[in-house]
Write an enzyme that holds these catalytic residues in place. Sequence first.
Site, short mmCIF file in Angstrom:
data_model
loop_
_atom_site.label_atom_id
_atom_site.label_comp_id
_atom_site.label_asym_id
_atom_site.label_seq_id
_atom_site.Cartn_x
_atom_site.Cartn_y
_atom_site.Cartn_z
N ASP A 310 -10.97 13.75 -5.75
CA ASP A 310 -10.87 12.33 -6.12
C ASP A 310 -12.04 11.57 -5.52
O ASP A 310 -11.89 10.46 -4.98
CB ASP A 310 -9.54 11.71 -5.68
CG ASP A 310 -9.29 10.33 -6.29
OD1 ASP A 310 -10.05 9.94 -7.18
OD2 ASP A 310 -8.35 9.64 -5.85
N HIS A 314 -18.00 4.01 -3.35
CA HIS A 314 -18.16 2.55 -3.41
C HIS A 314 -19.32 2.17 -2.49
O HIS A 314 -19.41 2.66 -1.36
CB HIS A 314 -16.90 1.82 -2.95
CG HIS A 314 -15.71 2.03 -3.84
ND1 HIS A 314 -15.62 1.45 -5.09
CD2 HIS A 314 -14.58 2.75 -3.67
CE1 HIS A 314 -14.47 1.81 -5.66
NE2 HIS A 314 -13.82 2.60 -4.82
#
Length: 440
Positions: A310, A314
């Site tokens: 996953d 960011h």
Amino acid sequence: MGELSLPTIRIAGGRVIDPVDSRDEIGDVWVGRGQILPSGAASDEAEVVIDARGLIVCPGLIDVHVHLREPGNEEDETIATGAAAALAGGVTSVACMPNTIPPIDTQAAAEFVVLQGRRARQANVYPVGAVSKGRKGEELAGLGQLVAGGAVAFTDDGAPVASAALMRRALEYSKMFDRVIMQHCQVPELTVGGVMNEGFESMRLGLGGMPAAAEDIMVARDIRLAEITGGRLHIQHISTERSVELVREGKRRGVKVTAEACPHHFCMTDEKLRTFDSNYKMNPPLRTARDVEAVIGGLKDGTIDILATDHAPHAPEKKMRELDIAPFGIIGLETLVPITVTKLVEPGHLSWPQMIRYLTINPANLLGIPKGTLRPGADADITILDPSTTWTIDAGRLRSRSRNCPFDGWEVKGRAHTVIVGGEVRYTLGGIVQEAAAPA
């Protein structure tokens, strides 16, 4: 580099593990013309010799759950930087999620990902198409067109398919293409405003909670929908004790359900949020010690079939905001192997062949891609692992464009040493790739 110009490679003296054939032995692997050759069958001497003594040679690792952010959020990651990070982690193939801007919900969008992956010439990149148009959960996307564009599976990941009716139709239609529906299992109404797992720690810290039941209810619903439709269901980033039990029960009934576990869900708990560090904020959130034990148990007995990251990059300026408004997600491609070795293999929860099965042939079967084995004639995607090296994870030196790594500073064991994709050495730590004429 064309196929004819690829060198013949002999990977010599490594511990060769291929779960497809239950192979676990010291030996050689030969590569030529982009394929695995019968051992020792090369007509000419190898042009490149890789001394793999003390190393593990296995099929190229496959990550079925990666966010590459392109198009739309290239400040976080691009297909090129994400695929390069994959190679540094020993991963030769990634399946990238469709929550881009715009989302991967058309044939052209899927083709764009395929093209960018080829241009990057790093790891293989496979697009996963959206289940619904715009990922809005209202109307099915054109699944057939997505398959034509190269999509290997479908998901609205980043958000669940909340509508039971839409999920049922998706499971039915995907059967036409023998593609799996990958589901972010969560009841949205139960997680509004949530930052972390709902429980003692969220109450103590005064933070909004996301109850385990939000996952459990959706897992139960979707397993039942898969059962009545005969469709293929994959539970993404499973994180709760009850969800693991539900998958186990579904498998016993013959439901076509699989599940993946991420490193953060088998080695950390919600107590990490006491630091208010947003690098411990992910969705689904870190759970309790009992949930961690259940995930490990599911991996040990095969209830959970796949290890995935996953990987959710960011940019630093986004993750540095206050915990309640910082985005969910962490990077994980370059830490997948060392965290798994340190937390699962070294303590004896998984054997090396089990770990490699969960990272090779099981993911390949899920996605329906011709990867995951070292059989002669197979694509020469190979990962060579150093199982004994110890090192310290330094987020500042990772290849990903982002730095949101909760494992920064961890002392770990094991890492990728050399990675071959399509018969070409695309990543190496150095020191073992030699010209055959050089002294061994």
